[in-house]
Scaffold this motif. Structure first.
Motif, PDB file in Angstrom:
ATOM      1  N   UNK A  55       0.795  -1.241   0.000  1.00 18.96           N
ATOM      2  CA  UNK A  55       0.000   0.000   0.000  1.00 18.96           C
ATOM      3  C   UNK A  55       0.822   1.283   0.000  1.00 18.96           C
ATOM      4  N   UNK A  56       1.933   1.314   0.736  1.00 17.89           N
ATOM      5  CA  UNK A  56       2.677   2.582   0.829  1.00 17.89           C
ATOM      6  C   UNK A  56       3.271   2.985  -0.517  1.00 17.89           C
ATOM      7  N   UNK A  57       3.599   2.015  -1.378  1.00 14.77           N
ATOM      8  CA  UNK A  57       4.089   2.360  -2.709  1.00 14.77           C
ATOM      9  C   UNK A  57       3.005   3.077  -3.509  1.00 14.77           C
ATOM     10  N   UNK A  58       1.777   2.578  -3.392  1.00 19.51           N
ATOM     11  CA  UNK A  58       0.659   3.219  -4.096  1.00 19.51           C
ATOM     12  C   UNK A  58       0.420   4.625  -3.550  1.00 19.51           C
ATOM     13  N   UNK A  59       0.511   4.776  -2.240  1.00 18.23           N
ATOM     14  CA  UNK A  59       0.328   6.103  -1.628  1.00 18.23           C
ATOM     15  C   UNK A  59       1.343   7.106  -2.165  1.00 18.23           C
ATOM     16  N   UNK A  60       2.605   6.699  -2.169  1.00 21.90           N
ATOM     17  CA  UNK A  60       3.683   7.601  -2.600  1.00 21.90           C
ATOM     18  C   UNK A  60       3.497   7.993  -4.064  1.00 21.90           C
ATOM     19  N   UNK A  61       3.229   7.009  -4.916  1.00 24.03           N
ATOM     20  CA  UNK A  61       3.138   7.275  -6.355  1.00 24.03           C
ATOM     21  C   UNK A  61       1.890   8.092  -6.681  1.00 24.03           C
ATOM     22  N   UNK A  62       0.733   7.664  -6.163  1.00 19.28           N
ATOM     23  CA  UNK A  62      -0.530   8.332  -6.538  1.00 19.28           C
ATOM     24  C   UNK A  62      -0.583   9.775  -6.071  1.00 19.28           C
ATOM     25  N   UNK A  63      -0.267  10.004  -4.802  1.00 23.28           N
ATOM     26  CA  UNK A  63      -0.315  11.382  -4.300  1.00 23.28           C
ATOM     27  C   UNK A  63       0.908  12.184  -4.727  1.00 23.28           C
ATOM     28  N   UNK A  64       2.046  11.505  -4.880  1.00 19.05           N
ATOM     29  CA  UNK A  64       3.266  12.205  -5.300  1.00 19.05           C
ATOM     30  C   UNK A  64       3.147  12.783  -6.696  1.00 19.05           C
ATOM     31  N   UNK A  65       2.672  11.975  -7.638  1.00 18.19           N
ATOM     32  CA  UNK A  65       2.506  12.448  -9.020  1.00 18.19           C
ATOM     33  C   UNK A  65       1.495  13.593  -9.076  1.00 18.19           C
ATOM     34  N   UNK A  66       0.420  13.480  -8.322  1.00 16.80           N
ATOM     35  CA  UNK A  66      -0.607  14.540  -8.305  1.00 16.80           C
ATOM     36  C   UNK A  66      -0.035  15.852  -7.785  1.00 16.80           C
ATOM     37  N   UNK A  67       0.742  15.775  -6.716  1.00  7.46           N
ATOM     38  CA  UNK A  67       1.362  16.979  -6.146  1.00  7.46           C
ATOM     39  C   UNK A  67       2.314  17.616  -7.149  1.00  7.46           C
ATOM     40  N   UNK A  68       3.115  16.806  -7.827  1.00  6.25           N
ATOM     41  CA  UNK A  68       4.090  17.328  -8.796  1.00  6.25           C
ATOM     42  C   UNK A  68       3.384  18.089  -9.920  1.00  6.25           C
ATOM     43  N   UNK A  69       2.306  17.518 -10.463  1.00  2.00           N
ATOM     44  CA  UNK A  69       1.586  18.180 -11.561  1.00  2.00           C
ATOM     45  C   UNK A  69       0.973  19.496 -11.096  1.00  2.00           C
ATOM     46  N   UNK A  70       0.379  19.517  -9.903  1.00  6.72           N
ATOM     47  CA  UNK A  70      -0.226  20.749  -9.377  1.00  6.72           C
ATOM     48  C   UNK A  70       0.844  21.807  -9.132  1.00  6.72           C
ATOM     49  N   UNK A  71       1.973  21.410  -8.559  1.00  9.35           N
ATOM     50  CA  UNK A  71       3.060  22.362  -8.274  1.00  9.35           C
ATOM     51  C   UNK A  71       3.587  22.958  -9.571  1.00  9.35           C
ATOM     52  N   UNK A  72       3.765  22.136 -10.600  1.00 13.16           N
ATOM     53  CA  UNK A  72       4.249  22.647 -11.891  1.00 13.16           C
ATOM     54  C   UNK A  72       3.245  23.638 -12.485  1.00 13.16           C
ATOM     55  N   UNK A  73       1.953  23.306 -12.376  1.00 10.76           N
ATOM     56  CA  UNK A  73       0.910  24.196 -12.914  1.00 10.76           C
ATOM     57  C   UNK A  73       0.927  25.547 -12.208  1.00 10.76           C
ATOM     58  N   UNK A  74       1.101  25.516 -10.892  1.00 11.07           N
ATOM     59  CA  UNK A  74       1.157  26.768 -10.113  1.00 11.07           C
ATOM     60  C   UNK A  74       2.441  27.537 -10.429  1.00 11.07           C
ATOM     61  N   UNK A  75       3.556  26.811 -10.548  1.00 12.23           N
ATOM     62  CA  UNK A  75       4.856  27.466 -10.787  1.00 12.23           C
ATOM     63  C   UNK A  75       4.915  28.140 -12.153  1.00 12.23           C
ATOM     64  N   UNK A  76       4.288  27.529 -13.138  1.00 19.38           N
ATOM     65  CA  UNK A  76       4.304  28.109 -14.489  1.00 19.38           C
ATOM     66  C   UNK A  76       3.582  29.446 -14.486  1.00 19.38           C
ATOM     67  N   UNK A  77       2.395  29.469 -13.892  1.00 18.34           N
ATOM     68  CA  UNK A  77       1.641  30.731 -13.821  1.00 18.34           C
ATOM     69  C   UNK A  77       0.510  30.544 -12.812  1.00 18.34           C
ATOM     70  N   UNK A  78       0.524  31.350 -11.765  1.00 17.82           N
ATOM     71  CA  UNK A  78      -0.510  31.252 -10.741  1.00 17.82           C
ATOM     72  C   UNK A  78      -1.890  31.568 -11.307  1.00 17.82           C
TER      73      UNK A  78
END
Length: 325
Positions: free
Chosen positions: A102-125
């Motif tokens: 389970x912890x592998x799924x937690x890291x990958x699923x939430x980690x990828x989501x956080x990365x995409x959101x952070x990139x979207x915010x960083x490009x232009x708020x």
């Protein structure tokens, strides 16, 4: 208004599912149910955020709602992918449990989501609107930060599940032990259920961004109809038709029946013991009375001898009476 009603129906269906998962605690030992639980929680969070804040007029609140919706929807699609991967690994490598932790799924699923959101915010708020609707900005092209990942995951899931079905059918043609045949049948039902939910999830939230932005009435109507079906479909597939949930329900009913039978037997035994104890105590009291009152025995013998018509005994009694006077 129609959108809110449809989302409310789906939300109610999902809230009915959570008590089932909480009641049958053994279900949480299953990695697949763990995936289902996270998927359902993300969908509930999406619905609540949408219903409470999509039409907010406050700039910062509106932007926060947009970011939250983006994250929860990305997480939702990632957990869909996690289930497809889990099923594929279970079929292709049934004896390998190292990858299905389970912890592998937690890291990958939430980690990828956080990365995409952070990139979207960083490009232009300003990729997130500050006015109604509180969502990704279509004009800047930020809407594709959810549409593209969603389409990729839908295609990936469909391909993985079709390949898994093919593997199951190939295995079913060969001669397998009885236990493996049952496992294949169970996995086949799971794959079919997941394949059914892929379009329900995917198409709904691919139309969703365009429906929220009110680009077309057609997208809005499709989004409303599919949302009404989404929560009900999840409740039916993940609860009523789920093999593991039904097994737990059967075990619970059998356990209740055993407890009821045990209570019935124990109450009967207790009643029988009480009856025996009362009988023994009654006999003991009778014996004690006779032992402590010998006059009772003598009286009884006198009555017997008198009733037997013993003349000698009557004379003795008369003589004793004269002496006493």
């Amino acid at each position: 208004m129609i959108t809110n009603v449809c989302l409310g129906i789906s939300l109610l269906s999902l809230l009915l599912l959570l008590p089932v998962y909480c009641f049958f605690r053994d279900l949480w030992r299953s990695t697949r149910i763990f995936i289902h639980g996270n998927l359902v929680l993300n969908l509930i969070a999406t619905y609540i955020t949408f219903l409470s804040g999509i039409d907010s007029n406050k700039n910062e609140v509106c932007r926060f709602v947009g970011v939250t919706l983006h994250f929860t929807l990305l997480s939702l699609f990632m957990w869909m992918m996690a289930e497809a991967v889990f099923i594929a690994l279970k079929v292709t490598k049934p004896n390998s449990t190292k990858r299905n932790i389970p912890r592998y799924y937690l890291i990958i699923c939430y980690g990828v989501s956080v990365v995409i959101v952070v990139i979207t915010v960083a490009v232009d708020i300003d990729n997130y609107n500050t006015t109604n609707p509180c969502w990704l900005n279509i004009e800047t092209g930020a809407i594709y930060a959810i549409v593209v990942p969603a389409l990729i995951i839908i295609m990936f899931n469909t391909a993985i599940l079709i390949m898994t079905l093919r593997t199951i059918y190939i295995k079913s043609r060969s001669r397998l032990p009885r236990s493996e045949q049952k496992q294949n049948e169970s996995t086949l039902k799971t794959v079919k259920a997941t394949l059914f939910l892929v379009p329900v999830f995917g198409v709904t939230w691919v139309f969703g961004p365009f429906a929220i932005s009110k680009e077309s009435r057609i997208f809005e109507y499709l989004f409303d109809i599919l949302n009404c079906l989404q929560g009900l479909a999840i409740f039916i597939v993940y609860c009523l038709l789920d093999v593991e949930v039904r097994e737990q329900f059967t075990k619970w009913r059998a356990r209740r029946k055993r407890l009821k039978d045990a209570k019935s037997v124990s109450s009967q035994q207790r009643l029988s013991m009480e009856e025996k104890g009362a009988l023994v105590s009654h006999k003991g009291c009778s014996a004690a009375k006779e032992a402590c009152n010998p006059q009772i025995d003598s009286t009884k013998s006198l009555q017997n001898r008198t009733s037997s018509g013993d003349g000698t005994f009557n004379v003795e009694i008369n003589y004793a009476n004269k002496l006493s006077t």
